[in-house]
Design an enzyme around this catalytic site. Structure first.
Site, PDB file in Angstrom:
ATOM      1  N   ASP A   1       0.834  -1.191   0.000  1.00  0.00           N
ATOM      2  CA  ASP A   1       0.000   0.000   0.000  1.00  0.00           C
ATOM      3  C   ASP A   1       0.878   1.254   0.000  1.00  0.00           C
ATOM      4  O   ASP A   1       1.942   1.260  -0.615  1.00  0.00           O
ATOM      5  CB  ASP A   1      -0.910  -0.040   1.239  1.00  0.00           C
ATOM      6  CG  ASP A   1      -2.254   0.623   1.022  1.00  0.00           C
ATOM      7  OD1 ASP A   1      -2.275   1.858   0.872  1.00  0.00           O
ATOM      8  OD2 ASP A   1      -3.280  -0.075   1.013  1.00  0.00           O
TER       9      ASP A   1
ATOM     10  N   HIS B   1      -3.572   6.010   3.776  1.00  0.00           N
ATOM     11  CA  HIS B   1      -4.363   4.875   3.293  1.00  0.00           C
ATOM     12  C   HIS B   1      -3.852   3.540   3.830  1.00  0.00           C
ATOM     13  O   HIS B   1      -4.627   2.716   4.343  1.00  0.00           O
ATOM     14  CB  HIS B   1      -4.345   4.891   1.764  1.00  0.00           C
ATOM     15  CG  HIS B   1      -5.254   3.913   1.101  1.00  0.00           C
ATOM     16  ND1 HIS B   1      -4.864   2.616   0.815  1.00  0.00           N
ATOM     17  CD2 HIS B   1      -6.524   4.029   0.633  1.00  0.00           C
ATOM     18  CE1 HIS B   1      -5.849   1.982   0.205  1.00  0.00           C
ATOM     19  NE2 HIS B   1      -6.877   2.818   0.080  1.00  0.00           N
TER      20      HIS B   1
ATOM     21  N   SER C   1     -11.132  -0.752  -0.502  1.00  0.00           N
ATOM     22  CA  SER C   1      -9.855  -0.735   0.216  1.00  0.00           C
ATOM     23  C   SER C   1     -10.056  -0.949   1.700  1.00  0.00           C
ATOM     24  O   SER C   1      -9.159  -1.426   2.396  1.00  0.00           O
ATOM     25  CB  SER C   1      -9.135   0.598   0.004  1.00  0.00           C
ATOM     26  OG  SER C   1      -8.572   0.678  -1.275  1.00  0.00           O
TER      27      SER C   1
END
Length: 370
Positions: free
Chosen positions: A108, A138, A301
């Site tokens: 990521d 994120h 996600s």
């Protein structure tokens, strides 16, 4: 029964009270078959293991939803209520065993390894740009849902940051480089006594197919690495995107997203390449920029790390599957529950507490920071 042969059975407990009489014993198979037709024997069954289960009382809504069989009753509809972490997460065993020995590779934007909710279990394995930091947030959010103390499912897993994305995007080459580093570490770790499995979490994807990425994921899976990937946020057939479309050629798990009301999230991809669904809209978890920040965001996600955490959780309960992605995927689907959506009935992620006829003795516990 052959009472004159003491080696054929060994009584371990006897019970004689106002309610019932009985005993437990180690009994020869031949004698068991005879006991089934004996008068006076009402019930004969194999002794079974009863395991300790626990409940976290300050969890985000997604953890409650994956540990119960039905929709959240009286679910809040306001943003603050959904973002709050005052829901309940029930699980088998103790916190110290949830994913213990499992290596989670968060492929990521990196991970804020200094966040207090990781308890020092998060570290960097690779950074495509040489900067061991999550400048976007994120990856940290995903890692929190996977394995942080408050927001995570597998609260004792090892978290490895594999940074392959910048603040907005990344390249296929950088992602494959991250997979390469993961494979090298996996090969080193799998021979160690404290190794319980490797799980790759990929909350990323391309709305178009990438054969090289799909092949890299498929070959890594063949080496015993379990994969959980996002199905994608284009509200389209997940088979059109990568790496989700690799479900056609390998036992990876592609995850679609749902809301607190058990609806398919409007953005979530769907179709045969979407293996399972999990909470993905308005999910609260760890964040970057400090040691204790949190944030609430949405996407497949956010659904993907719920399943990543579940895979690690299931590995801690099924150590024989640590190098068997196909077997673990089957176990994940076995513990899932059916969910009716606008795209038909789909599999919804569950940790095994979805059965309405199971009886558990639960302890209530709150996991909070000082």
């Amino acid at each position: 029964m052959h009472h004159n042969n003491c080696t054929r059975y060994n009584v371990t407990n006897t019970w004689n009270n106002a309610a019932f009489t009985g005993f437990s014993a180690h009994i020869h198979p031949d004698d068991i078959s005879q006991m089934t037709v004996m008068s006076g024997v009402k019930l004969l069954e194999k002794d079974s293991e009863i395991k300790l289960s626990d409940v976290q009382t300050n969890a985000p809504w997604g953890l409650q939803r994956v540990s119960q069989g039905s929709a959240i009753a009286n679910a809040p509809q306001d943003s603050a209520g959904i973002a709050a972490f005052d829901f309940k997460y029930q699980f088998e065993g103790k916190v110290a065993g949830l994913g213990k020995g499992v290596d989670i590779y968060v492929i990521d934007t990196g991970v804020n390894t200094k966040h207090v909710d990781f308890d020092g279990r998060a570290s960097f394995l690779f950074a495509f740009d040489g900067v061991e930091a999550d400048e976007e947030g994120h990856g940290t959010h995903c890692a929190g849902t996977i394995g942080s103390t408050t927001f995570g499912i597998a609260k004792d897993a090892n978290i490895h940051a594999v940074k392959v994305l910048g603040t907005s995007s990344g390249s296929t080459a950088d992602i494959i480089s991250g997979i390469d580093k993961m494979l090298i570490n996996h090969e080193k770790r799998k021979g160690q006594s404290n190794f319980a499995g490797s799980v790759a979490s990929m909350s990323l994807g391309s709305p178009v197919r990438s054969s090289s990425l799909e092949e890299a994921v498929s070959r890594a899976s063949a080496q015993g690495i379990h994969f959980s990937v996002a199905a994608g946020n284009e509200n389209q057939d997940a088979c059109n995107s990568s790496p989700a479309s690799a479900t056609k050629i390998s036992p990876i798990v592609a995850v679609g997203a749902t809301t607190i009301n058990d609806d398919r999230a409007s953005f979530s991809n769907f179709g045969e390449c979407t293996t399972i669904y999990a909470p993905g809209q308005d999910v609260t978890s760890t964040w970057t920029d400090g040691t204790n920040k949190i944030n609430t965001i949405s996407g497949t996600s956010m659904a993907c790390p719920h399943v990543t955490g579940l895979l690690a959780y299931l590995l801690s309960l099924n150590p024989d599957l640590k190098l068997d992605p196909k077997g673990l995927r089957a176990k994940l689907l076995q513990t899932s529950i059916p969910l009716k959506t606008d795209k038909g009935t789909v599999a919804f992620a569950n940790n095994g507490f979805g059965s309405t006829n199971s009886t558990q003795h639960l302890k209530l516990r709150s996991y909070k920071r000082a």
